[in-house]
Enzyme design. Sequence first.
Site, PDB file in Angstrom:
ATOM      1  N   HIS A   1       9.594   6.957  -0.495  1.00 43.30           N
ATOM      2  CA  HIS A   1       8.897   7.391   0.705  1.00 43.30           C
ATOM      3  C   HIS A   1       9.817   8.224   1.579  1.00 43.30           C
ATOM      4  O   HIS A   1      11.033   8.084   1.543  1.00 43.30           O
ATOM      5  CB  HIS A   1       8.349   6.200   1.497  1.00 43.30           C
TER       6      HIS A   1
ATOM      7  N   CYS B   1      13.775  -9.282   5.775  1.00 42.57           N
ATOM      8  CA  CYS B   1      14.841  -8.535   5.108  1.00 42.57           C
ATOM      9  C   CYS B   1      15.410  -7.524   6.097  1.00 42.57           C
ATOM     10  O   CYS B   1      14.778  -7.220   7.106  1.00 42.57           O
ATOM     11  CB  CYS B   1      14.325  -7.831   3.847  1.00 42.57           C
TER      12      CYS B   1
END
Length: 671
Positions: free
Chosen positions: A587, A9
């Site tokens: 994150h 990806c």
Amino acid sequence: MKILAITSCPNGIAHTYMAAENLQKAGAKLGVELKIETQGSIGVENQFTEQEIREADGIIIAADKTVVKDRFVGKKLLVVGVQDGIRHPEELIQRMMKGDVPVYQAQSKSVEDTGENKPKQNPIYRHLMNGVSYMVPFIVIGGLLIAIALTMGGVKTPGGLVIPEGSIWKTIESIGSAAFTFMVPILAGFIAMSIADRPGLAPGMVGGFIAANGSFYGSEAGAGFIGGIIAGFLAGYVALAIKRIKVPRSLQPIMPIIVIPVLASLVVGLIFVFVIGAPVADLFEALTVWLAGMQGTSSILLALILGAMISFDMGGPVNKVAFLFGSAMIGEGNYVIMGQIAVAICVPPIAMGLAAMINKKKFTPAEREAGKATFTMGLFGITEGAIPFAAQDPLRVIPSIMVGSMAGSVVAMLGNVGDSVAHGGPIVAVLGAVDNVLMFFLAVMVGSAVSVIMVSLLKKNVAAVTPAFVGAGAEAIEDPAGVGEASAVDADAPMDAGLTEEASTVINNGTTAEAPAIHIEKLTDIVTLDLINLNLVGTTQDAVIDEMIGVLERNGAVRADGDFKQAILAREQESSTGIGMNIAIPHGKSDAVLKPSVVFGIKQDGVDWKSLDGSEAKLIFMIAVPRISKQNAHLKVLQMLSRKLMDDDFREALLAVTTKEEAYQLLDQVH
């Protein structure tokens, strides 16, 4: 039946490994021998051997970024997006089993070309960044070696700053000059390669070489890095057009190695020599004549024009016209013109170096590091040091450095600054070649300050900039907001389960020191019972983020007065960290983080996280990483989580826990 699969990806973290895990499970269910190669941010893992490719019945590529497919010529090849690998793995394998898949030929289109899985970032910007990433090392090598040679071996002469022939410093200067000669061809070549894959590389480099060498079309200076950008895009799209031409099967093997490179190089070369180059040469000759005729006109206007020309293309043809004009004036005893030019020469690299080092919001960490070398080159009058910044963001950077150079040039003119050697930058003042030294340095400071202020106002914060360098050769820019999903710095970093993560400790006076290394082999190495919350009360994404950050603060993992939340939100702006199936993994990387930590929270009734599949987030993992971490163990954490969370039973078991101890025991299985 033997099937090979590749998953990848654009960010190279969660979805890469989610697709791999689901395909692996589907293959086992259908009784298929399946090997999966992942191309994530930590590099290629489980790479296929030539024998495995020969023996394979077919290949599945589930990717949203370019995957080189040359090794699969003649094999059945199914190319889909990474989401299909996550959501429909069994269907993909069944299609391969039924033989409902075409055989890949050399001229087949890449994932980018199909139109189905276009990358989110602007393709023009991405191609340009690919070229810049490869060009930067050549600028740094050339600039710093020349700077060292000039400092240690340069001698002031009426003809300029000269390094004596036969000296070791002349050899060092020659090595630096050799590195500089590669700059434009490398830029053009890798722009073209990003567009047309390997067949575009040679035409791009040939076009870049012609652009940089004006002798092909009667110009002393060439077309500079701007000409290199034009050559790169021209070569890339010409090669791509030839690539798409249908040819007999007998010609297909020689298309990428003979036909495409030769034809594309010929087309680009002829266009540059006869269409682009000649008018450029005529234009610069006219500019030189025009400048020579301006000496009796307004001195301020001349200073503005010279400053603008010097900084416009940073060593390119426009720059060279102004520089050669100033050099000619030295021969006539007029040192004031070169005084203005000497200031304008060093303003772009000094200003961009300063801006990158002091303005954290506008530049990525990698750019701030590169700014140190750029600033150093400015001290030695190497304008080319600013080229990487200008190439990445020309519409904001070039006007900013032009205005700064113009301001510095005018101050130098008003201060009657003179330069008796054909060179610029503070180095000429140190060597005693400058008249009115104080005004010279004042002019440099004024010009640099103007450029720093202007570029800081014009440039967007890095969190709002489209992630760059996703694709071949990406290795120059770090993820501006998160912990590395878009980070090309981490792209080739070797990694295994035994990585250590260096944590930063912030002292009261604001300085940082390295805390003891934390060895991360499994998730529970950075998760404690106190970092588990089984009953999140927040009803919105923002509230849950605040709640989980509060857990980190109470446990001494994050400073309360830091910018960790901004890092989390900046990452969410790039794309949601809601990866689907009721999971979210927010994150961030921040100076406020004192040690790598993961908070796990459960929200039984779910919270909207803008997940790809529309599901609400119930299992939420927040990863906090110090900005100055030396290792990439946080990427391994993301990889471990992505794989394990594909297990339906594991997710259901997590949702069913009633105590922190039960949750901890389950999380201990994530490794």
